[in-house]
Design a protein around this motif. Structure first.
Motif, PDB file in Angstrom:
ATOM      1  N   GLN B 179       0.836  -1.206   0.000  1.00 48.78           N
ATOM      2  CA  GLN B 179       0.000   0.000   0.000  1.00 48.78           C
ATOM      3  C   GLN B 179       0.865   1.248   0.000  1.00 48.78           C
ATOM      4  O   GLN B 179       0.634   2.185  -0.758  1.00 48.78           O
ATOM      5  CB  GLN B 179      -0.904   0.005   1.240  1.00 48.78           C
ATOM      6  CG  GLN B 179      -1.917  -1.109   1.231  1.00 48.78           C
ATOM      7  CD  GLN B 179      -2.973  -0.865   0.183  1.00 48.78           C
ATOM      8  OE1 GLN B 179      -3.594   0.183   0.160  1.00 48.78           O
ATOM      9  NE2 GLN B 179      -3.163  -1.826  -0.698  1.00 48.78           N
ATOM     10  N   THR B 280     -14.475  -1.538   3.414  1.00 51.10           N
ATOM     11  CA  THR B 280     -13.418  -2.423   2.981  1.00 51.10           C
ATOM     12  C   THR B 280     -14.025  -3.762   2.551  1.00 51.10           C
ATOM     13  O   THR B 280     -13.352  -4.564   1.954  1.00 51.10           O
ATOM     14  CB  THR B 280     -12.397  -2.661   4.107  1.00 51.10           C
ATOM     15  OG1 THR B 280     -13.120  -2.842   5.316  1.00 51.10           O
ATOM     16  CG2 THR B 280     -11.468  -1.489   4.206  1.00 51.10           C
ATOM     17  N   GLY B 281     -15.276  -3.949   2.896  1.00 48.33           N
ATOM     18  CA  GLY B 281     -16.098  -4.982   2.304  1.00 48.33           C
ATOM     19  C   GLY B 281     -15.602  -6.397   2.401  1.00 48.33           C
ATOM     20  O   GLY B 281     -14.795  -6.831   1.598  1.00 48.33           O
ATOM     21  N   ARG B 282     -16.085  -7.106   3.386  1.00 51.12           N
ATOM     22  CA  ARG B 282     -15.757  -8.526   3.430  1.00 51.12           C
ATOM     23  C   ARG B 282     -16.789  -9.307   2.643  1.00 51.12           C
ATOM     24  O   ARG B 282     -16.514 -10.293   2.024  1.00 51.12           O
ATOM     25  CB  ARG B 282     -15.782  -9.009   4.864  1.00 51.12           C
ATOM     26  CG  ARG B 282     -14.685  -8.388   5.662  1.00 51.12           C
ATOM     27  CD  ARG B 282     -14.598  -9.042   6.993  1.00 51.12           C
ATOM     28  NE  ARG B 282     -13.477  -8.457   7.709  1.00 51.12           N
ATOM     29  CZ  ARG B 282     -13.365  -8.487   9.009  1.00 51.12           C
ATOM     30  NH1 ARG B 282     -14.287  -9.095   9.727  1.00 51.12           N
ATOM     31  NH2 ARG B 282     -12.358  -7.940   9.605  1.00 51.12           N
ATOM     32  N   ALA B 316     -13.868 -15.354  -4.667  1.00 49.76           N
ATOM     33  CA  ALA B 316     -13.038 -15.704  -5.808  1.00 49.76           C
ATOM     34  C   ALA B 316     -12.260 -14.499  -6.310  1.00 49.76           C
ATOM     35  O   ALA B 316     -11.089 -14.600  -6.642  1.00 49.76           O
ATOM     36  CB  ALA B 316     -13.912 -16.263  -6.941  1.00 49.76           C
ATOM     37  N   GLY B 317     -12.902 -13.331  -6.332  1.00 52.34           N
ATOM     38  CA  GLY B 317     -12.220 -12.148  -6.832  1.00 52.34           C
ATOM     39  C   GLY B 317     -11.395 -11.477  -5.755  1.00 52.34           C
ATOM     40  O   GLY B 317     -10.868 -10.402  -5.946  1.00 52.34           O
ATOM     41  N   ASN B 318     -11.293 -12.144  -4.650  1.00 60.43           N
ATOM     42  CA  ASN B 318     -10.783 -11.475  -3.456  1.00 60.43           C
ATOM     43  C   ASN B 318      -9.299 -11.649  -3.238  1.00 60.43           C
ATOM     44  O   ASN B 318      -8.727 -11.020  -2.371  1.00 60.43           O
ATOM     45  CB  ASN B 318     -11.505 -12.085  -2.236  1.00 60.43           C
ATOM     46  CG  ASN B 318     -12.065 -11.003  -1.372  1.00 60.43           C
ATOM     47  OD1 ASN B 318     -11.773  -9.841  -1.584  1.00 60.43           O
ATOM     48  ND2 ASN B 318     -12.861 -11.379  -0.394  1.00 60.43           N
ATOM     49  N   ASP B 319      -8.665 -12.489  -4.060  1.00 58.15           N
ATOM     50  CA  ASP B 319      -7.332 -12.974  -3.702  1.00 58.15           C
ATOM     51  C   ASP B 319      -6.339 -11.865  -3.380  1.00 58.15           C
ATOM     52  O   ASP B 319      -5.475 -12.030  -2.532  1.00 58.15           O
ATOM     53  CB  ASP B 319      -6.767 -13.917  -4.783  1.00 58.15           C
ATOM     54  CG  ASP B 319      -6.948 -13.346  -6.163  1.00 58.15           C
ATOM     55  OD1 ASP B 319      -6.423 -13.909  -7.106  1.00 58.15           O
ATOM     56  OD2 ASP B 319      -7.636 -12.315  -6.295  1.00 58.15           O
ATOM     57  N   ALA B 320      -6.470 -10.720  -4.045  1.00 59.79           N
ATOM     58  CA  ALA B 320      -5.503  -9.664  -3.760  1.00 59.79           C
ATOM     59  C   ALA B 320      -6.031  -8.666  -2.759  1.00 59.79           C
ATOM     60  O   ALA B 320      -5.295  -7.900  -2.188  1.00 59.79           O
ATOM     61  CB  ALA B 320      -5.115  -8.944  -5.024  1.00 59.79           C
ATOM     62  N   GLY B 321      -7.336  -8.684  -2.572  1.00 60.80           N
ATOM     63  CA  GLY B 321      -7.930  -7.750  -1.627  1.00 60.80           C
ATOM     64  C   GLY B 321      -7.284  -7.913  -0.262  1.00 60.80           C
ATOM     65  O   GLY B 321      -7.322  -7.027   0.567  1.00 60.80           O
TER      66      GLY B 321
END
Ligand code: ADP
Ligand code: MG
Lengths: 255, 324
Positions: B179, B280-282, B316-321
């Motif tokens: 970051q 930040t949405g889990r 699934a789209g979360n891997d980098a989050g």
């Protein structure tokens, strides 16, 4: 295109403690050119990219962008280290895209894009937002502006990251394995955006394992191993008829 | 994925838990006995409790306790942030100074510190500015510590800052290095990076323990008797009981007020935590309408319910989050 030199590295070296990561790297990238860097893991590719925008400091040799020394000022035959502010000023012209996207997770896609124009260039929020929408459109995500990164797929996140870098109107874009963290079916959408960018005349240095992309888009290709440039030249030539044993060995593994 | 025909439903005798039931019954009985007994016991003086619970002097003192808590926490959080940043500084001297502060203020009892601040005006009657061993440029009487309320706030805040700095530091360290790097690569300055990128993300980690510190501080204010300041909730209820010779009812009165405040703080903390974990949405659950959209790329062409699709797609789209 204009033949002007964008990046010039002259015998650049860099160590971390006793670990010599870059050994006398020399190369040049013209304005409008796309350079792909390939090589095994640990060969110093990321470190070299990070040196170009002074996220790492060079130990020896000269590295310049648009004729300006990176991270130093030369005066009366001596080098003076730049203040953080001056180093930041040099970075305004250089966009960077990371393997792990590094989007700001607490901000929506558009908010991610407008940060730097607002904070660094003091652009108004309205103007920055309008520009961000344009860029989102350009990377094919016109309807995802108010999504948080966690709600986007990896490929979408990386496209937002590209838009975020473009928002500073860089003259040079650095890509550090932009598709390596993506599921295979999402690689194409990111490469397509990068191809469009290359076509528009952007100067790009791309560290990648996508040999198809290198062959199709790159103007030149560099193969690095153990911190040295082993072989460089026309991508089709290097990929189909490598001259060195190490290049051959590496390509036989990835192709 | 589902079989067209489901297997036979399981109809088993559920496991019994006889011990659980027994322990519960014993606990409830013990509590009931205690309450009935307490209600009749002379020493508790329930009539007195009723008489003093809304006494003007008590509610005024409760307000003082609240003020002590709020002011000292605000100073402690600010100073704690500064100390945390100092401890992360590359400058070894700055780092050591912050460490030394922590060592002293966390290593000695807050009660002892408060006694010290109570007498500091005697040790340093004047404050001077100038070169050592020369005539000072400026000399001012050290009378800020003559105000015992301000002394209490300073004493509590300086102690608490040491704990807050550790909490803030943990929060700052929890933010992924990428970051800061991304922010730097965008030509943002260190200050901008901290303010707009790192600190907002650290808040998620910082807020829950800070809530605990506020609750803890509310109770620690009762130690200002060491200064000695006696206008706070505990001080005033003790003062009253010294006259009426009814210490127990007034302890109960003070406790009820403390409990009221801590309960309100706990509710507040719950809502603040909820707010900062949003965004930040889990999960996508709170936005069911938008939930269907990402499927366009992640690909759920099968026409099952939109909620199911959103729930399975989100990770699934979360891997980098980054699940931090
Ligand atoms: N910040 C750092 N501190 C110490 N060593 C590092 C650091 N960054 C990279 N290295 C080392 O430098 C070498 C090259 O790393 P890198 O440039 O990331 O290679 P590549 O990107 O080609 O995989 C590796 O041996 C790595 O361990
Ligand atoms: Mg790398």
């Amino acid at each position: 295109m204009t033949g002007m030199t964008m990046v010039l590295a002259d015998r650049v070296s860099k160590s971390f403690g006793a670990n010599k990561v870059l050994r006398s790297i020399s190369l040049s990238v013209d304005a409008g050119e796309v350079l792909c860097i390939v090589g095994p893991s640990g060969s110093g590719k990321s470190t070299f990219l990070r040196c170009i925008n002074h996220l790492e400091r060079v130990d020896a040799g000269r590295l310049s962008v648009e004729g300006q020394l990176v991270g130093y000022r030369e005066k009366g035959g001596r080098l003076y280290e730049l203040k953080p502010k001056e180093a930041a000023f040099q970075r305004r012209e250089i966009g960077m895209v990371f393997q792990r996207f590094n989007l700001f997770p607490h901000l929506t896609a558009v908010e991610n894009i407008i940060q730097a124009p607002m904070r660094v260039k003091r652009m108004s929020k309205a103007k920055a937002t309008a520009r961000a929408m344009e860029l989102m459109e350009r990377v094919g995500l016109g309807d995802k502006g108010d999504y948080y990164p966690a709600h986007l797929s990896g490929g979408q996140q990386q496209r937002v990251a590209i838009a975020r870098a473009l928002a500073m109107d860089p003259k040079l874009m650095l890509f550090d394995e932009p598709t390596s963290a993506l599921d295979p079916e999402l690689v194409g959408e990111v490469l397509d955006v990068m191809k469009g960018l290359a076509k528009s005349g952007m100067t790009m240095i791309v560290v990648t394992h996508e040999m198809g992309f290198a062959r199709e888009v790159a103007d030149s290709l560099v193969f690095m191993d153990g911190g040295v440039v082993v072989e460089s030249g026309d991508p089709r030539q290097v990929l189909t008829a490598p001259q060195h044993g190490r290049t051959k060995a590496f390509l036989s593994k990835v192709l | 994925m589902l079989d067209p025909e489901e297997g036979e439903a399981i109809r088993a005798v559920p496991l019994r838990h006889p011990w659980r039931a027994l322990i519960a019954v014993v606990l409830v009985l013990a509590l009931a006995v205690f309450i009935v007994d307490a209600a009749q016991r002379e020493d508790y003086g329930w009539a007195e409790v009723g008489k003093y619970i809304f006494d003007k002097r008590i509610s005024q003192a409760a307000l003082v306790t609240l003020q002590l808590t709020v002011y000292s926490m605000l100073i402690a959080i600010t100073l704690g942030l500064l100390l945390a940043i100092m401890r992360l500084s590359p400058n070894p001297v700055v780092k050591s100074v912050a460490w030394l502060y922590l060592w002293i203020f966390r290593g000695t009892p807050v009660y002892v510190q408060l006694v010290f601040w109570g007498i500091v005006a005697l040790i340093y009657p004047v404050l001077t500015l100038g070169v050592p061993f020369m005539t000072p440029w400026v000399t001012v009487p050290n009378d800020i510590f003559l105000n015992l309320f301000i002394t209490a706030v300073i004493g509590l805040a300086l102690n608490e800052a040491a704990y807050m700095s550790e909490i803030v530091r943990a929060g700052l360290l929890s933010v992924d290095e990428g970051q800061e790097e991304a922010s730097k690569a965008l030509a943002m300055s260190w200050g901008q990076t901290m303010r707009y990128i790192v600190v907002p993300q650290a808040m998620k980690i910082i807020i829950p323990p800070t809530g605990n510190e506020v609750i803890s501080m509310l109770k620690t204010t009762s130690l200002v008797a060491a200064i000695p300041l006696s206008i706070d909730l505990y001080g005033v209820s003790r003062g009253i009981s010294a006259v009426t010779f009814t210490p127990v009812p007034l302890l109960i009165v003070a406790s009820i007020w403390y409990l009221l405040f801590t309960s309100v703080l706990m509710v507040g903390q719950h809502f603040i935590e909820k707010r900062f974990s949003r965004g930040t949405g889990r999960r996508k659950e709170d936005k069911p309408t938008a939930g269907g959209d990402p499927s366009a790329v992640v690909g759920s062409t099968a026409g099952d319910g939109p909620t199911t699709a959103a729930l399975t797609n989100a990770p699934a789209g979360n891997d980098a989050g980054g699940k931090g």
